[in-house]
Design a protein around this motif. Structure first.
Motif, PDB file in Angstrom:
ATOM      1  N   LEU A 261      24.169  67.232   2.394  1.00  9.95           N
ATOM      2  CA  LEU A 261      24.432  65.813   2.611  1.00  9.95           C
ATOM      3  C   LEU A 261      25.826  65.680   3.209  1.00  9.95           C
ATOM      4  O   LEU A 261      26.791  66.210   2.661  1.00  9.95           O
ATOM      5  CB  LEU A 261      24.342  65.030   1.301  1.00  9.95           C
ATOM      6  CG  LEU A 261      22.993  65.059   0.578  1.00  9.95           C
ATOM      7  CD1 LEU A 261      23.086  64.286  -0.743  1.00  9.95           C
ATOM      8  CD2 LEU A 261      21.889  64.481   1.456  1.00  9.95           C
ATOM      9  N   LEU A 262      25.935  64.972   4.317  1.00  6.34           N
ATOM     10  CA  LEU A 262      27.237  64.773   4.948  1.00  6.34           C
ATOM     11  C   LEU A 262      27.987  63.650   4.242  1.00  6.34           C
ATOM     12  O   LEU A 262      27.403  62.598   3.937  1.00  6.34           O
ATOM     13  CB  LEU A 262      27.064  64.427   6.426  1.00  6.34           C
ATOM     14  CG  LEU A 262      26.430  65.514   7.298  1.00  6.34           C
ATOM     15  CD1 LEU A 262      26.177  64.981   8.707  1.00  6.34           C
ATOM     16  CD2 LEU A 262      27.315  66.749   7.340  1.00  6.34           C
TER      17      LEU A 262
ATOM     18  N   GLN B 231      24.640  57.913   5.327  1.00  4.11           N
ATOM     19  CA  GLN B 231      23.462  57.464   4.608  1.00  4.11           C
ATOM     20  C   GLN B 231      22.191  57.748   5.416  1.00  4.11           C
ATOM     21  O   GLN B 231      22.180  57.645   6.644  1.00  4.11           O
ATOM     22  CB  GLN B 231      23.551  55.960   4.320  1.00  4.11           C
ATOM     23  CG  GLN B 231      24.774  55.565   3.509  1.00  4.11           C
ATOM     24  CD  GLN B 231      24.786  56.185   2.122  1.00  4.11           C
ATOM     25  OE1 GLN B 231      23.754  56.229   1.458  1.00  4.11           O
ATOM     26  NE2 GLN B 231      25.937  56.655   1.682  1.00  4.11           N
TER      27      GLN B 231
ATOM     28  N   THR C  52      16.474  68.258  10.254  1.00  6.84           N
ATOM     29  CA  THR C  52      17.091  66.974   9.938  1.00  6.84           C
ATOM     30  C   THR C  52      16.033  65.949   9.592  1.00  6.84           C
ATOM     31  O   THR C  52      15.078  65.754  10.354  1.00  6.84           O
ATOM     32  CB  THR C  52      17.925  66.458  11.125  1.00  6.84           C
ATOM     33  OG1 THR C  52      18.899  67.438  11.498  1.00  6.84           O
ATOM     34  CG2 THR C  52      18.640  65.160  10.770  1.00  6.84           C
TER      35      THR C  52
ATOM     36  N   ARG D  23      22.173  60.827  12.878  1.00  8.26           N
ATOM     37  CA  ARG D  23      22.812  62.115  12.638  1.00  8.26           C
ATOM     38  C   ARG D  23      24.123  62.068  13.414  1.00  8.26           C
ATOM     39  O   ARG D  23      24.135  61.997  14.655  1.00  8.26           O
ATOM     40  CB  ARG D  23      21.907  63.252  13.161  1.00  8.26           C
ATOM     41  CG  ARG D  23      22.226  64.636  12.576  1.00  8.26           C
ATOM     42  CD  ARG D  23      23.405  65.282  13.259  1.00  8.26           C
ATOM     43  NE  ARG D  23      23.667  66.596  12.642  1.00  8.26           N
ATOM     44  CZ  ARG D  23      24.818  66.935  12.091  1.00  8.26           C
ATOM     45  NH1 ARG D  23      25.829  66.066  12.036  1.00  8.26           N
ATOM     46  NH2 ARG D  23      24.981  68.137  11.584  1.00  8.26           N
TER      47      ARG D  23
ATOM     48  N   GLU E  68      16.057  58.702   7.806  1.00  2.00           N
ATOM     49  CA  GLU E  68      15.436  57.466   7.351  1.00  2.00           C
ATOM     50  C   GLU E  68      15.422  56.466   8.507  1.00  2.00           C
ATOM     51  O   GLU E  68      16.125  56.662   9.516  1.00  2.00           O
ATOM     52  CB  GLU E  68      16.212  56.894   6.155  1.00  2.00           C
ATOM     53  CG  GLU E  68      16.133  57.752   4.901  1.00  2.00           C
ATOM     54  CD  GLU E  68      14.710  57.921   4.404  1.00  2.00           C
ATOM     55  OE1 GLU E  68      13.953  56.917   4.427  1.00  2.00           O
ATOM     56  OE2 GLU E  68      14.346  59.038   4.000  1.00  2.00           O
TER      57      GLU E  68
ATOM     58  N   HIS F  75      18.788  70.351   6.359  1.00  2.00           N
ATOM     59  CA  HIS F  75      18.239  71.535   5.698  1.00  2.00           C
ATOM     60  C   HIS F  75      18.527  72.722   6.607  1.00  2.00           C
ATOM     61  O   HIS F  75      17.985  72.805   7.715  1.00  2.00           O
ATOM     62  CB  HIS F  75      16.731  71.384   5.479  1.00  2.00           C
ATOM     63  CG  HIS F  75      16.352  70.149   4.724  1.00  2.00           C
ATOM     64  ND1 HIS F  75      16.228  70.123   3.352  1.00  2.00           N
ATOM     65  CD2 HIS F  75      16.083  68.895   5.153  1.00  2.00           C
ATOM     66  CE1 HIS F  75      15.879  68.905   2.968  1.00  2.00           C
ATOM     67  NE2 HIS F  75      15.781  68.141   4.042  1.00  2.00           N
TER      68      HIS F  75
ATOM     69  N   VAL G  50      20.481  60.488   5.978  1.00  2.00           N
ATOM     70  CA  VAL G  50      20.371  61.742   6.716  1.00  2.00           C
ATOM     71  C   VAL G  50      20.433  62.912   5.731  1.00  2.00           C
ATOM     72  O   VAL G  50      21.376  63.009   4.942  1.00  2.00           O
ATOM     73  CB  VAL G  50      21.496  61.891   7.765  1.00  2.00           C
ATOM     74  CG1 VAL G  50      21.376  63.230   8.492  1.00  2.00           C
ATOM     75  CG2 VAL G  50      21.449  60.743   8.762  1.00  2.00           C
ATOM     76  N   ILE G  51      19.428  63.770   5.771  1.00  2.00           N
ATOM     77  CA  ILE G  51      19.430  64.986   4.960  1.00  2.00           C
ATOM     78  C   ILE G  51      19.273  66.171   5.900  1.00  2.00           C
ATOM     79  O   ILE G  51      18.364  66.199   6.739  1.00  2.00           O
ATOM     80  CB  ILE G  51      18.300  64.991   3.917  1.00  2.00           C
ATOM     81  CG1 ILE G  51      18.398  63.761   3.009  1.00  2.00           C
ATOM     82  CG2 ILE G  51      18.351  66.267   3.082  1.00  2.00           C
ATOM     83  CD1 ILE G  51      17.246  63.658   2.006  1.00  2.00           C
TER      84      ILE G  51
ATOM     85  N   ARG H  51      20.163  72.637   1.344  1.00  2.45           N
ATOM     86  CA  ARG H  51      20.173  71.182   1.505  1.00  2.45           C
ATOM     87  C   ARG H  51      21.608  70.689   1.594  1.00  2.45           C
ATOM     88  O   ARG H  51      22.446  71.019   0.752  1.00  2.45           O
ATOM     89  CB  ARG H  51      19.451  70.522   0.334  1.00  2.45           C
ATOM     90  CG  ARG H  51      19.230  69.023   0.448  1.00  2.45           C
ATOM     91  CD  ARG H  51      18.377  68.555  -0.728  1.00  2.45           C
ATOM     92  NE  ARG H  51      18.023  67.154  -0.652  1.00  2.45           N
ATOM     93  CZ  ARG H  51      18.747  66.163  -1.187  1.00  2.45           C
ATOM     94  NH1 ARG H  51      19.880  66.443  -1.843  1.00  2.45           N
ATOM     95  NH2 ARG H  51      18.344  64.908  -1.084  1.00  2.45           N
TER      96      ARG H  51
END
Length: 433
Positions: free
Chosen positions: A286-287, A291, A314, A322, A317, A296, A293-294, A284
């Protein structure tokens, strides 16, 4: 040899408590180490910047890098398989219909599969294969040509699980989820510029084309018994499956009635360097400063057997983006859920190297192709719903060059001069946290 691997300081490492372990654990340990050692000995380009290969399109095709597969009619429809769902369907993208016919990857989308529906056992002579389960439970099975790291790997995947099959390895798939529970759906991406079908080799066609004695020996049955069975699949000798009107060699078949009732036969899952892994292996990410965007990621560190392919999933929300990046690989993006707007800067090498292909809206089931080293970015399209994508790469360990982070390391005054301004605006330093 075993003790040499266990005692060595290769990039594979084992806990001290497992050094000198008994024979019950030596085989999986050796398998894992052999995989790691093999990866370190791979030819340049297999895990970093692969070399382009010619396909079947004579290097010609339209200047587009998106493929709205969801709007296409299925290439293959099997109305008698999973009939309660309308029949199993398969859609393949046409490699000659995008990227000037020079895309280095192709894909397929299997939908409306149900318990007992199988992808015909087969192999690909050029294409490594990466699979992603978007719905249901899928059993995967693959055999090794040399018994390493196992004679065969059999696994059961839930949603978001992935598999990897090298070119030439005999393999197949089986859906385990009943129609009443929604069945199975999965994406397959091939590391090849050629269409995986009809460039695959299905067992019914291969056997039907062989002399009776040769085919019987392959099946470990007598010739008389083989001759009694052959009429059931003899028409597969004239392999036509890429046509719904004249199909002789279907790539989806249903197991015999009762074979999966009430459940399909149980299996002993492969755990040592398996050819399929659940989503729990994902890294996992986080950049910084981004905000909604996650990421994997699955590279070789998470999936040792997958030497030449990898994936970034990706989650977006509503309205999230991205950020722009480029990677050290060719890539296929598949929209798994929701909708996105995708943009690409630079096409295939040549006149389009600095062209832009922006603001293309894709929905679930659609795909995009990103040539090696070209910048791309994408955003959730509706502003109201979440979206999910997978980006599959044709290397085992890709490098992501995040534009904002890389640019942050450049001298500000030089960046300003490149943009023909005297000074850049002051922004919060989000990368020094």
């Amino acid at each position: 040899l075993i003790m040499q691997y266990l005692a060595s300081d290769l990039s594979c490492s084992f806990p001290s408590c497992m050094r000198g372990a008994g024979m019950t654990v030596l085989r999986p340990l050796l398998a894992a180490c052999l995989l790691c050692h093999a990866a370190s000995q791979l030819l340049p380009g297999t895990i970093d910047v692969p070399s382009p290969r010619p396909g079947d399109c004579n290097q010609t095709g339209p200047a587009t890098y998106v493929y709205r597969l969801s709007a296409e009619k299925p290439n293959d429809l099997f109305p008698m398989v999973c009939s309660g769902m309308g029949g199993a369907e398969v859609r393949f993208n046409d490699p000659c219909a995008w990227a000037h016919g020079q895309a280095q990857m192709t894909m397929a989308h299997f939908t409306r599969m149900c318990k007992g529906a199988s992808r015909t056992i087969h192999w690909h002579h050029f294409a490594d294969e990466w699979g992603f389960v978007s719905k249901g439970r899928v059993e995967t099975f693959v055999s090794s040509p040399d018994g390493l790291p196992w004679p065969s790997s059999t696994n059961i995947l839930s949603a978001r699980g992935v598999w990897y099959f090298p070119a030439g390895y005999l393999h197949g798939l089986l859906c385990l989820t009943p129609e009443a529970e929604g069945g199975c759906e999965f994406y397959i991406v091939f590391a090849s510029p050629q269409a995986a079908e009809p460039n695959g080799h299905n067992i019914h066609t291969t056997l039907a084309q062989a002399p009776d004695a040769v085919a019987a020996a392959a099946l470990h049955i007598g010739v008389d018994r083989y001759r009694s069975l052959r009429p059931a699949f003899a028409k597969s000798a004239h392999s036509v499956h890429y046509s719904n009107s004249n199909m002789t060699a279907p790539i989806v078949t249903a197991v015999a009635p009762g074979a999966c009732e009430p459940e399909c036969p149980p299996i002993q899952e492969t755990t040592a360097a398996p050819a399929a892994v659940q989503a729990t292996v994902e890294e996992r990410v986080l950049l910084p400063g981004v905000q909604g965007v996650i990421l994997h990621r699955i590279r070789m560190q998470q999936f040792q057997f997958a030497r030449t392919m990898s994936q970034e999933r990706t989650e977006l929300e509503p309205g999230a983006t991205r950020p722009m990046l480029w990677v050290s690989a060719d890539a296929v993006l598949c929209v798994v859920e929701g909708s996105i707007v995708v943009s690409l800067e630079g096409g295939v090498p040549g006149p389009e190297s600095a062209s832009s292909f922006v603001n293309q809206t894709l929905t679930a089931g659609d795909v995009a192709y990103f040539p090696n080293g070209r910048a791309y970015w994408f955003q959730e399209a509706s502003g109201k719903e979440r979206a999910e994508t997978i980006t599959v790469f044709n290397v085992g360990n890709w490098k992501s060059f995040e534009f904002s982070q890389s640019l942050h390391e450049m001298p500000d005054f030089v960046v300003a001069s490149n943009l023909n301004v005297s000074k850049l605006a002051t922004v919060p330093d989000v990368f020094m946290v």
